[in-house]
Design an enzyme around this catalytic site. Sequence first.
Site, PDB file in Angstrom:
ATOM      1  N   SER A 243       0.855  -1.179   0.000  1.00  0.00           N
ATOM      2  CA  SER A 243       0.000   0.000   0.000  1.00  0.00           C
ATOM      3  C   SER A 243       0.884   1.220   0.000  1.00  0.00           C
ATOM      4  O   SER A 243       2.082   1.135   0.253  1.00  0.00           O
ATOM      5  CB  SER A 243      -0.903   0.018   1.225  1.00  0.00           C
ATOM      6  OG  SER A 243      -0.164   0.463   2.335  1.00  0.00           O
ATOM      7  N   LYS A 244       0.261   2.359  -0.285  1.00  0.00           N
ATOM      8  CA  LYS A 244       1.045   3.593  -0.340  1.00  0.00           C
ATOM      9  C   LYS A 244       1.680   3.897   1.014  1.00  0.00           C
ATOM     10  O   LYS A 244       2.754   4.444   1.108  1.00  0.00           O
ATOM     11  CB  LYS A 244       0.147   4.751  -0.750  1.00  0.00           C
ATOM     12  CG  LYS A 244      -0.158   4.715  -2.222  1.00  0.00           C
ATOM     13  CD  LYS A 244      -1.433   5.445  -2.543  1.00  0.00           C
ATOM     14  CE  LYS A 244      -2.097   4.820  -3.739  1.00  0.00           C
ATOM     15  NZ  LYS A 244      -3.502   5.085  -3.818  1.00  0.00           N
TER      16      LYS A 244
END
Length: 313
Positions: A243-244
Site C-alpha cells: 500500500s502507499k
Amino acid sequence: MSASYRGRLAPSPTGYMHLGVARTSLVAWLRARAVGGALVLRIEDIDAPRVVPGAAHAILGELRWLGLDWDEGPDVGGPHAPYTQLARLTLYTQAIEQLRATGLVYACTCSRKEIAQIASAPHGDLGPLYPGTCRNAPSHSGRPAALRFRMPEPAPSFVDGLQGSYAAGVADDFVLRRSDGVYAYQLAVVVDDLAMGITEVVRGDDLLSSTPRQIALYRAFGAREPAFFHVPLVLDADGRRMSKRFGSMSVTQCRQAGATPEQVIGVLAHTLGLAAPHETLTAAQLVTRFDPSKLPTSATQLDTAQLFLQAQT
Ligand code: GLU
C-alpha cells in the site's frame, strides 16, 4: 460472458498507483478485453481529504503507460459522465432519498468513541462493528447525525468468480452518509456501478468483506448485484500488504528507474501465473493467453527491490 460485459477500473486518487493496484487493474482490464467487453474508468475521489492534487492525472498516465485503456471515462467521455465521484453528488443524494422511502435508513448520533467502547472487537477491514444503538431512535439528540443502513440478517452471501463462496457471518448497520455530510464509499460505489451498468466488479480482496454490504444495497434499490471477482493482494518482499502507506513501489517509480512497460507487465503477469519469470510482454499480448483458472487464490509476495534491480541492468 459476452460483449455485454461491462467492467470498471475505479482508482482512488490518493497518490501514484502502486504495483498492487496496477496488478489488479491488469486483471480487470484482461477480464473485459478477453471477452470483447467494455471498460469504464471512474475516479473514486469521494473521500476528499485523502485526495492528492494531481494524482488522478498521474494515474491516468500510469495506466496508459502500462497499455491499459478504457472505453468510457476521463478524457474519453461516454453516456454515464461525469466519471469523478465528487461531480456525482446529486446521484448519491437521490439514492439516499430512495432508500429512506424504503425505511432502511436511520439517523445515528453515536460518536466514534462511543461506538469503539461498546462495539465488539474490530472486524477485519471493516473496523469496529456498530452495535445498533440508534436503530430504533437516535440516542443523543442535538448532535449532527450520520445516516446508517439497516443491514438484513443474515448478511447476503455470494459466490466470488475467483474465490468461490463467501459468507460474511456478521455485518452491522453501516454508514451511508457521515455526520459531516460526506457520502460513504459503500453507497457511492454501488450507486455508480449500478448507474454505469457494470456487470462484473474486479477489485482487490481487501474489499471482500464489504461486498455483502454492497449486495444488500443493490437489493434495497430493487436491483440485481453484478458478479464479483476479488483478486488476492500482493505482499511486499517483507510480507506486508502493499500500500502507499508502506511506500511500495509505484508504476511511476518503475518508469523513472528505467523499467519498460513490458518489464512491469511481465513481472505482474508472472505473479498472476500468466507469464514465465523474466518474460517481457505487452498487456495486449496477454489477452489471448488470459486464463482465469491460472490466477492465484491467495496472496502473492512481490519483491519490488528485485524488480528495481532488474530494471537497472
Ligand atoms: N476506489 C477503491 C480503491 O482504489 C476501489 C473500490 C472498488 O473497486 O470497489 O481501493
